[in-house]
Design an enzyme around this catalytic site. Sequence first.
Site, PDB file in Angstrom:
ATOM      1  N   CYS A   5      53.435  15.476  53.095  1.00  0.00           N
ATOM      2  CA  CYS A   5      54.044  16.892  53.470  1.00  0.00           C
ATOM      3  C   CYS A   5      53.214  17.811  52.375  1.00  0.00           C
ATOM      4  O   CYS A   5      53.126  17.540  51.308  1.00  0.00           O
ATOM      5  CB  CYS A   5      55.425  17.068  53.290  1.00  0.00           C
ATOM      6  SG  CYS A   5      56.283  18.610  53.459  1.00  0.00           S
ATOM      7  N   CYS A  19      56.671  19.330  50.039  1.00  0.00           N
ATOM      8  CA  CYS A  19      57.145  18.583  48.971  1.00  0.00           C
ATOM      9  C   CYS A  19      56.418  17.587  48.113  1.00  0.00           C
ATOM     10  O   CYS A  19      56.612  17.236  46.975  1.00  0.00           O
ATOM     11  CB  CYS A  19      58.440  17.737  49.569  1.00  0.00           C
ATOM     12  SG  CYS A  19      58.086  16.491  50.423  1.00  0.00           S
ATOM     13  N   CYS A  27      57.687  12.828  53.860  1.00  0.00           N
ATOM     14  CA  CYS A  27      58.243  13.816  52.837  1.00  0.00           C
ATOM     15  C   CYS A  27      59.232  12.854  51.739  1.00  0.00           C
ATOM     16  O   CYS A  27      59.601  11.732  52.092  1.00  0.00           O
ATOM     17  CB  CYS A  27      59.116  14.467  53.506  1.00  0.00           C
ATOM     18  SG  CYS A  27      58.748  15.705  54.813  1.00  0.00           S
ATOM     19  N   CYS A  73      63.067  17.272  50.581  1.00  0.00           N
ATOM     20  CA  CYS A  73      62.104  18.252  51.161  1.00  0.00           C
ATOM     21  C   CYS A  73      62.978  19.079  51.749  1.00  0.00           C
ATOM     22  O   CYS A  73      63.974  18.914  52.373  1.00  0.00           O
ATOM     23  CB  CYS A  73      61.151  17.652  52.157  1.00  0.00           C
ATOM     24  SG  CYS A  73      59.804  18.669  52.528  1.00  0.00           S
TER      25      CYS A  73
END
Length: 88
Positions: free
Chosen positions: A69, A72, A38, A42
């Site tokens: 992810c 994000c 991430c 995030c």
Amino acid sequence: MQGNIVVSEDEKWNAVISCNKYYDGLFYYAVKTTGIFCRPSCKAKTPLKENILFFNSVDDAMKEGFRPCKLCRPDIKEHNFEPNRELI
């Protein structure tokens, strides 16, 4: 924000737990238990500190077998990625 800025491990951790957008692009973090990486900003659930690894780039995280992810989207180069923009 990019460059040769050195960020300590403690500063990185504090950025992750506070979802600090200022650090986006400086580093990424991966969660060993989920296999996901991430951006520091995030909004996903904060992982346990012992389960994370820090990376300097998206490529570094992906080379280690982590996937981006879906919240994000660290794999998108757009610095100000806003997942809810299309809904608005």
